[in-house]
Design an enzyme around this catalytic site. Sequence first.
Site, short mmCIF file in Angstrom:
data_model
loop_
_atom_site.label_atom_id
_atom_site.label_comp_id
_atom_site.label_asym_id
_atom_site.label_seq_id
_atom_site.Cartn_x
_atom_site.Cartn_y
_atom_site.Cartn_z
N LYS A 75 -2.69 -1.59 -3.25
CA LYS A 75 -2.88 -0.38 -3.94
C LYS A 75 -2.09 1.06 -3.73
O LYS A 75 -0.96 1.34 -3.20
CB LYS A 75 -3.87 -0.39 -2.50
CG LYS A 75 -4.87 0.64 -2.02
CD LYS A 75 -5.81 0.13 -0.94
CE LYS A 75 -6.09 1.42 -0.68
NZ LYS A 75 -7.09 1.88 0.28
N LYS B 252 0.77 -1.08 0.01
CA LYS B 252 0.13 -0.23 0.13
C LYS B 252 0.66 1.09 0.33
O LYS B 252 1.19 1.67 0.73
CB LYS B 252 -0.73 0.02 1.28
CG LYS B 252 -1.68 0.82 1.35
CD LYS B 252 -2.90 0.85 2.61
CE LYS B 252 -3.93 2.60 2.15
NZ LYS B 252 -4.47 2.52 3.21
N SER C 1 -10.08 5.55 -4.67
CA SER C 1 -11.36 6.61 -4.75
C SER C 1 -10.75 7.82 -5.95
O SER C 1 -11.36 8.08 -6.82
CB SER C 1 -11.37 7.72 -3.46
OG SER C 1 -10.15 7.85 -2.78
N TYR D 238 -15.25 1.35 -6.87
CA TYR D 238 -15.99 2.00 -6.51
C TYR D 238 -17.59 1.35 -7.42
O TYR D 238 -18.24 2.07 -7.20
CB TYR D 238 -16.38 3.24 -6.34
CG TYR D 238 -15.39 3.89 -5.05
CD1 TYR D 238 -15.77 3.26 -3.83
CD2 TYR D 238 -13.86 3.35 -4.58
CE1 TYR D 238 -14.53 3.14 -2.46
CE2 TYR D 238 -13.19 3.81 -4.18
CZ TYR D 238 -13.94 3.85 -3.06
OH TYR D 238 -12.62 3.73 -2.23
C1 PBG Z 1 -6.95 3.10 5.10
C2 PBG Z 1 -7.06 3.28 3.72
C3 PBG Z 1 -6.61 4.46 3.02
C4 PBG Z 1 -8.17 4.15 2.08
C5 PBG Z 1 -8.76 2.85 2.07
N1 PBG Z 1 -8.25 2.51 3.69
C6 PBG Z 1 -6.70 5.76 3.12
C7 PBG Z 1 -5.24 5.85 3.63
O1 PBG Z 1 -3.85 4.83 3.66
O2 PBG Z 1 -5.08 7.39 3.29
C8 PBG Z 1 -7.72 4.55 0.59
C9 PBG Z 1 -9.01 4.01 -0.26
C10 PBG Z 1 -9.88 4.96 -1.61
O3 PBG Z 1 -9.28 6.00 -2.00
O4 PBG Z 1 -10.66 4.94 -2.38
N2 PBG Z 1 -7.95 2.79 5.79
#
Ligand code: PBG
Length: 325
Positions: A250, A198, A276, A315
């Site tokens: 991710k 991630k 997102s 989504y």
């Molecule tokens: C952390 C989390 C995030 C996302 C999923 N789980 C945000 C981050 O790490 O800052 C982002 C998912 C997205 O942008 O669609 N709980």
Amino acid sequence: MTLTPTIRPRRLRATPAMRRLTTETRLHPAELVLPMFVREGIGEPLPISSMPGVQQHTIDSLRRAAAEAAEAGVGGVMLFGVPEIRDAHGTAADDPDGILNVAARAVAEEIGDALVVQTDLCLDEFTDHGHCGVLDLAGRVDNDATLERYRSMALAQAEAGSQLLGLSGMMDGQVAAVRDALDGAGFHDTAILGYSAKYASAFYGPFREAVDSQLEGDRSTYQQDPANRREGVREAELDVLEGADIVMVKPAMSYLDVLADVAAVSPVPVWAYQVSGEAAMIEAAAAHGWIDRRRVIEESVTGIKRAGADAVLSYFATEIAGWIR
Ligand code: PBG
């Protein structure tokens, strides 16, 4: 003189039937997971301005949207909670009456047999500073103290009926810690999805609005440097060793090389998250009439699968499932 080709790849592209028969990658509803947001203390679902079509749900509207996803054949839902009250330790995260746990219970009861109910296991939605873990006295994210919080969250989520815990906090040792906590409490069948590779990505921008994030600064001391490829495989391998049932990469679109690398070596399923900001870019360009929305959505998710994802968080999951049918 012009040589007449004897090898003609276009033969397999000549008709829809031939293309259908020779396509390498096919989207299927069962391989899509819908991320969903549920907010405490609201009477009506609220739109998220940077994520057209996505809502902060009430428990009731969440139930309905999850049932709709199941009806469309979607493989799972990933729940994110937006609490009314936040504090330094993210107390609402492991409170059985905390919004995410209440939501997991409701959705598991509603459609827990039809699809896989999943919950985000991370503290950022619940802390008043917005970080994914608790802070030490110097204000740094304290890895090992955070693992204690994750253990407790895992039990609360498993208790609530979540079937697959999405460990998205990027703390070292989080998979082993959560596996140990689950097994110690008899939750041997609760599975773990490691958000293994991630990255500290600006593509999470709209998500911050979706969860009303309190974060100032960034997550660069725990999420990965977007410049690093080899490290993505290492993180996935560590999660597998620690007991992850599924690993994830991710964001998806800007990390397809990492996804392909992980898919090439992983002994467990590999998923990817179309985050997102990826969705927002598609929506924004489509709203301008600059791209064909449906074709770009299908192409983007197909590309993620082609790169090696066994399933994709998107989504658009319910909508895509509807198109496939
Ligand atoms: C952390 C989390 C995030 C996302 C999923 N789980 C945000 C981050 O790490 O800052 C982002 C998912 C997205 O942008 O669609 N709980």
